[in-house]
Design a protein around this motif. Structure first.
Motif, PDB file in Angstrom:
ATOM      1  N   VAL A   1       0.918  -1.269  -0.016  1.00 23.10           N
ATOM      2  CA  VAL A   1      -0.021  -0.077   0.107  1.00 23.10           C
ATOM      3  C   VAL A   1       0.892   1.194  -0.006  1.00 23.10           C
ATOM      4  CG1 VAL A   1      -1.657   1.249   1.234  1.00 23.10           C
ATOM      5  CG2 VAL A   1      -1.887  -1.126   1.361  1.00 23.10           C
ATOM      6  N   PHE A   2       0.554   2.039  -0.834  1.00 22.09           N
ATOM      7  CA  PHE A   2       1.215   3.425  -1.197  1.00 22.09           C
ATOM      8  C   PHE A   2       0.329   4.323  -0.783  1.00 22.09           C
ATOM      9  CE2 PHE A   2       3.238   0.462  -3.963  1.00 22.09           C
ATOM     10  CZ  PHE A   2       4.549   0.610  -3.941  1.00 22.09           C
ATOM     11  N   ASP A   3       0.720   5.475   0.229  1.00 19.55           N
ATOM     12  CA  ASP A   3      -0.180   6.384   0.631  1.00 19.55           C
ATOM     13  C   ASP A   3      -0.736   7.377  -0.473  1.00 19.55           C
ATOM     14  OD1 ASP A   3      -0.833   5.427   3.309  1.00 19.55           O
ATOM     15  OD2 ASP A   3       1.233   6.292   4.005  1.00 19.55           O
TER      16      ASP A   3
ATOM     17  N   ALA B   1     -14.212   5.900  -9.884  1.00 21.04           N
ATOM     18  CA  ALA B   1     -14.483   7.226  -9.270  1.00 21.04           C
ATOM     19  C   ALA B   1     -15.937   7.219  -9.343  1.00 21.04           C
ATOM     20  CB  ALA B   1     -14.243   8.573  -9.686  1.00 21.04           C
ATOM     21  N   SER B   2     -16.736   7.903  -8.350  1.00 21.46           N
ATOM     22  CA  SER B   2     -18.128   7.828  -8.536  1.00 21.46           C
ATOM     23  C   SER B   2     -18.687   9.154  -8.808  1.00 21.46           C
ATOM     24  CB  SER B   2     -18.877   7.362  -7.192  1.00 21.46           C
ATOM     25  OG  SER B   2     -20.336   7.563  -7.108  1.00 21.46           O
ATOM     26  N   ASP B   3     -19.844   9.254  -9.474  1.00 23.51           N
ATOM     27  CA  ASP B   3     -20.269  10.505  -9.651  1.00 23.51           C
ATOM     28  C   ASP B   3     -20.937  11.299  -8.555  1.00 23.51           C
ATOM     29  OD1 ASP B   3     -19.136  10.605 -12.420  1.00 23.51           O
ATOM     30  OD2 ASP B   3     -21.297  10.167 -13.156  1.00 23.51           O
ATOM     31  N   ASN B   4     -21.421  10.065  -7.846  1.00 29.88           N
ATOM     32  CA  ASN B   4     -22.285  10.354  -6.240  1.00 29.88           C
ATOM     33  C   ASN B   4     -21.437  10.869  -5.146  1.00 29.88           C
ATOM     34  OD1 ASN B   4     -24.469   9.915  -8.061  1.00 29.88           O
ATOM     35  ND2 ASN B   4     -24.144   7.759  -7.852  1.00 29.88           N
ATOM     36  N   ASN B   5     -20.130  10.337  -5.092  1.00 31.73           N
ATOM     37  CA  ASN B   5     -19.550  10.644  -3.946  1.00 31.73           C
ATOM     38  C   ASN B   5     -17.961  10.426  -4.202  1.00 31.73           C
ATOM     39  OD1 ASN B   5     -19.052   7.829  -3.565  1.00 31.73           O
ATOM     40  ND2 ASN B   5     -21.086   7.656  -2.755  1.00 31.73           N
ATOM     41  N   LYS B   6     -17.111  10.571  -3.423  1.00 35.66           N
ATOM     42  CA  LYS B   6     -15.718  10.811  -3.530  1.00 35.66           C
ATOM     43  C   LYS B   6     -15.418   9.393  -3.240  1.00 35.66           C
ATOM     44  CE  LYS B   6     -13.573  14.733  -4.403  1.00 35.66           C
ATOM     45  NZ  LYS B   6     -13.080  14.975  -5.547  1.00 35.66           N
TER      46      LYS B   6
ATOM     47  N   ASP C   1     -12.777   6.905  -1.997  1.00 35.41           N
ATOM     48  CA  ASP C   1     -11.352   7.133  -1.292  1.00 35.41           C
ATOM     49  C   ASP C   1     -10.836   5.712  -0.989  1.00 35.41           C
ATOM     50  OD1 ASP C   1     -13.189   6.615   0.790  1.00 35.41           O
ATOM     51  OD2 ASP C   1     -12.690   8.266   2.112  1.00 35.41           O
ATOM     52  N   ILE C   2     -11.538   4.595  -1.474  1.00 34.69           N
ATOM     53  CA  ILE C   2     -10.982   3.401  -1.051  1.00 34.69           C
ATOM     54  C   ILE C   2     -10.616   2.639  -2.378  1.00 34.69           C
ATOM     55  CG2 ILE C   2     -11.723   0.931  -0.445  1.00 34.69           C
ATOM     56  CD1 ILE C   2     -13.907   2.336   1.414  1.00 34.69           C
TER      57      ILE C   2
ATOM     58  N   GLU D   1     -10.828   7.175  -6.425  1.00 35.93           N
ATOM     59  CA  GLU D   1     -10.475   8.438  -7.275  1.00 35.93           C
ATOM     60  C   GLU D   1      -9.208   9.137  -6.397  1.00 35.93           C
ATOM     61  OE1 GLU D   1     -13.141  12.599  -7.890  1.00 35.93           O
ATOM     62  OE2 GLU D   1     -13.883  10.994  -6.971  1.00 35.93           O
ATOM     63  N   ILE D   2      -9.297   9.013  -5.036  1.00 34.83           N
ATOM     64  CA  ILE D   2      -8.387   9.644  -3.995  1.00 34.83           C
ATOM     65  C   ILE D   2      -7.906   8.430  -3.265  1.00 34.83           C
ATOM     66  CG2 ILE D   2      -9.027  12.119  -4.538  1.00 34.83           C
ATOM     67  CD1 ILE D   2     -10.558  11.443  -1.656  1.00 34.83           C
TER      68      ILE D   2
END
Length: 160
Positions: free
Chosen positions: A12-14, A99-104, A106-107, A137-138
Protein backbone atom coordinates in the motif's frame (compact mmCIF):
# COMPACT_ATOMS: atom_id res chain seq x y z
CA UNK A 1 -9.25 -33.32 6.15
CA UNK A 2 -6.74 -30.52 5.82
CA UNK A 3 -6.91 -26.78 5.51
CA UNK A 4 -5.26 -24.96 2.66
CA UNK A 5 -4.02 -21.53 3.65
CA UNK A 6 -3.44 -18.79 1.12
CA UNK A 7 -1.49 -15.67 1.78
CA UNK A 8 -1.59 -12.57 -0.36
CA UNK A 9 0.86 -9.74 -0.31
CA UNK A 10 -0.47 -6.30 -1.19
CA UNK A 11 1.76 -3.24 -0.90
CA UNK A 12 0.00 0.00 0.00
CA UNK A 13 1.29 3.42 -1.06
CA UNK A 14 -0.25 6.45 0.65
CA UNK A 15 0.29 8.78 -2.30
CA UNK A 16 1.04 8.57 -6.00
CA UNK A 17 4.31 10.42 -5.37
CA UNK A 18 5.66 7.35 -3.50
CA UNK A 19 5.49 5.33 -6.73
CA UNK A 20 8.13 5.12 -9.46
CA UNK A 21 7.65 7.64 -12.25
CA UNK A 22 6.60 4.96 -14.76
CA UNK A 23 3.77 3.89 -12.46
CA UNK A 24 2.75 7.48 -11.77
CA UNK A 25 2.48 7.96 -15.54
CA UNK A 26 0.43 4.76 -15.91
CA UNK A 27 -1.97 5.89 -13.18
CA UNK A 28 -2.29 9.32 -14.79
CA UNK A 29 -3.26 7.60 -18.08
CA UNK A 30 -5.88 5.55 -16.20
CA UNK A 31 -7.27 8.69 -14.56
CA UNK A 32 -7.44 10.47 -17.92
CA UNK A 33 -9.23 7.62 -19.71
CA UNK A 34 -11.62 7.23 -16.75
CA UNK A 35 -13.17 10.50 -17.95
CA UNK A 36 -14.20 8.67 -21.17
CA UNK A 37 -16.21 6.06 -19.28
CA UNK A 38 -19.77 5.60 -20.45
CA UNK A 39 -21.49 5.07 -17.11
CA UNK A 40 -24.98 6.59 -17.26
CA UNK A 41 -26.50 3.81 -15.12
CA UNK A 42 -24.00 3.11 -12.36
CA UNK A 43 -22.44 6.60 -12.29
CA UNK A 44 -19.23 4.68 -11.46
CA UNK A 45 -16.36 5.48 -13.79
CA UNK A 46 -13.32 3.24 -14.11
CA UNK A 47 -10.14 3.72 -16.10
CA UNK A 48 -7.40 1.19 -16.77
CA UNK A 49 -3.97 1.57 -18.33
CA UNK A 50 -1.67 -1.29 -19.30
CA UNK A 51 2.09 -1.11 -19.85
CA UNK A 52 3.40 -3.61 -22.39
CA UNK A 53 6.95 -4.90 -22.76
CA UNK A 54 7.25 -3.03 -26.07
CA UNK A 55 6.75 0.27 -24.20
CA UNK A 56 3.22 0.85 -25.47
CA UNK A 57 0.46 1.90 -23.08
CA UNK A 58 -3.04 0.66 -23.84
CA UNK A 59 -6.04 2.17 -22.05
CA UNK A 60 -9.69 1.36 -21.49
CA UNK A 61 -12.70 2.72 -19.65
CA UNK A 62 -15.91 1.02 -18.61
CA UNK A 63 -18.68 1.03 -21.21
CA UNK A 64 -22.17 0.34 -19.89
CA UNK A 65 -25.28 -0.76 -21.73
CA UNK A 66 -28.95 -0.61 -20.82
CA UNK A 67 -29.12 -4.36 -21.44
CA UNK A 68 -27.09 -5.53 -18.43
CA UNK A 69 -24.62 -7.30 -18.54
CA UNK A 70 -23.79 -6.27 -22.11
CA UNK A 71 -21.37 -3.57 -20.94
CA UNK A 72 -17.71 -4.12 -20.29
CA UNK A 73 -15.38 -3.10 -17.46
CA UNK A 74 -12.36 -0.87 -18.07
CA UNK A 75 -9.88 -3.64 -17.28
CA UNK A 76 -11.33 -5.99 -19.90
CA UNK A 77 -11.64 -3.20 -22.49
CA UNK A 78 -7.93 -2.46 -22.02
CA UNK A 79 -6.65 -6.04 -21.82
CA UNK A 80 -8.68 -7.25 -24.81
CA UNK A 81 -7.57 -4.20 -26.80
CA UNK A 82 -3.93 -4.97 -25.92
CA UNK A 83 -4.42 -8.60 -26.98
CA UNK A 84 -5.98 -7.54 -30.28
CA UNK A 85 -3.47 -4.83 -31.21
CA UNK A 86 -0.28 -6.33 -29.71
CA UNK A 87 -0.88 -10.10 -29.54
CA UNK A 88 2.80 -10.95 -29.04
CA UNK A 89 3.46 -8.35 -26.32
CA UNK A 90 3.76 -9.22 -22.65
CA UNK A 91 1.64 -7.24 -20.21
CA UNK A 92 3.92 -5.92 -17.48
CA UNK A 93 1.73 -3.64 -15.38
CA UNK A 94 -1.86 -2.50 -15.06
CA UNK A 95 -3.20 0.58 -13.27
CA UNK A 96 -6.87 0.87 -12.33
CA UNK A 97 -8.66 3.89 -10.90
CA UNK A 98 -12.35 4.32 -10.07
CA UNK A 99 -14.55 7.29 -9.21
CA UNK A 100 -18.24 7.74 -8.49
CA UNK A 101 -20.32 10.63 -9.77
CA UNK A 102 -22.23 10.44 -6.48
CA UNK A 103 -19.43 10.68 -3.89
CA UNK A 104 -15.64 10.66 -3.45
CA UNK A 105 -14.23 7.17 -3.86
CA UNK A 106 -11.44 7.02 -1.28
CA UNK A 107 -11.06 3.24 -1.04
CA UNK A 108 -8.86 1.29 -3.45
CA UNK A 109 -11.14 -0.49 -5.94
CA UNK A 110 -9.78 -3.85 -7.15
CA UNK A 111 -10.85 -5.58 -10.37
CA UNK A 112 -14.20 -7.39 -10.25
CA UNK A 113 -14.37 -11.18 -10.53
CA UNK A 114 -14.89 -11.21 -14.31
CA UNK A 115 -11.93 -8.90 -14.82
CA UNK A 116 -9.77 -11.00 -12.49
CA UNK A 117 -10.54 -14.03 -14.63
CA UNK A 118 -9.69 -12.14 -17.84
CA UNK A 119 -6.41 -10.89 -16.36
CA UNK A 120 -5.66 -14.43 -15.14
CA UNK A 121 -5.98 -15.74 -18.69
CA UNK A 122 -3.31 -13.33 -19.91
CA UNK A 123 -1.03 -13.97 -16.94
CA UNK A 124 -1.17 -17.73 -17.54
CA UNK A 125 -0.85 -17.34 -21.32
CA UNK A 126 2.25 -15.16 -21.12
CA UNK A 127 3.73 -17.22 -18.26
CA UNK A 128 4.64 -14.03 -16.41
CA UNK A 129 2.95 -12.09 -13.60
CA UNK A 130 1.16 -8.80 -14.18
CA UNK A 131 1.69 -6.12 -11.54
CA UNK A 132 -1.65 -4.54 -10.70
CA UNK A 133 -2.01 -1.10 -9.10
CA UNK A 134 -5.51 -0.07 -8.02
CA UNK A 135 -7.02 2.91 -6.30
CA UNK A 136 -10.16 4.96 -5.92
CA UNK A 137 -10.46 8.55 -7.03
CA UNK A 138 -8.32 9.64 -4.08
CA UNK A 139 -6.44 7.85 -1.34
CA UNK A 140 -4.02 4.97 -1.13
CA UNK A 141 -2.81 2.93 -4.06
CA UNK A 142 -2.61 -0.83 -3.64
CA UNK A 143 -0.12 -2.97 -5.55
CA UNK A 144 -0.33 -6.69 -6.20
CA UNK A 145 2.74 -8.29 -7.79
CA UNK A 146 0.50 -10.84 -9.54
CA UNK A 147 -3.15 -11.53 -10.18
CA UNK A 148 -2.65 -14.69 -8.09
CA UNK A 149 -2.74 -12.50 -4.96
CA UNK A 150 -6.28 -11.45 -5.88
CA UNK A 151 -7.51 -14.76 -7.28
CA UNK A 152 -5.69 -17.71 -5.69
CA UNK A 153 -8.00 -20.35 -7.21
CA UNK A 154 -7.64 -19.30 -10.84
CA UNK A 155 -9.63 -21.16 -13.46
CA UNK A 156 -7.31 -21.82 -16.37
CA UNK A 157 -7.01 -23.92 -19.50
CA UNK A 158 -5.16 -26.77 -17.81
CA UNK A 159 -8.40 -27.46 -15.91
CA UNK A 160 -10.38 -28.07 -19.11
Amino acid sequence: MKDIVFTSQITVFDTIQELPETIQNLIEKAIEVRKNAYAPYSKFRVGAAILLDNGEIVVGSNQENAAYPSGLCAERVAIFHAGAIYPEATILKMAITAASDNNKTDIAVPPCGSCRQAIAEYEVRQEAPIEIYFMGEIGAIHKSASLKNLLPFMFEKKLL
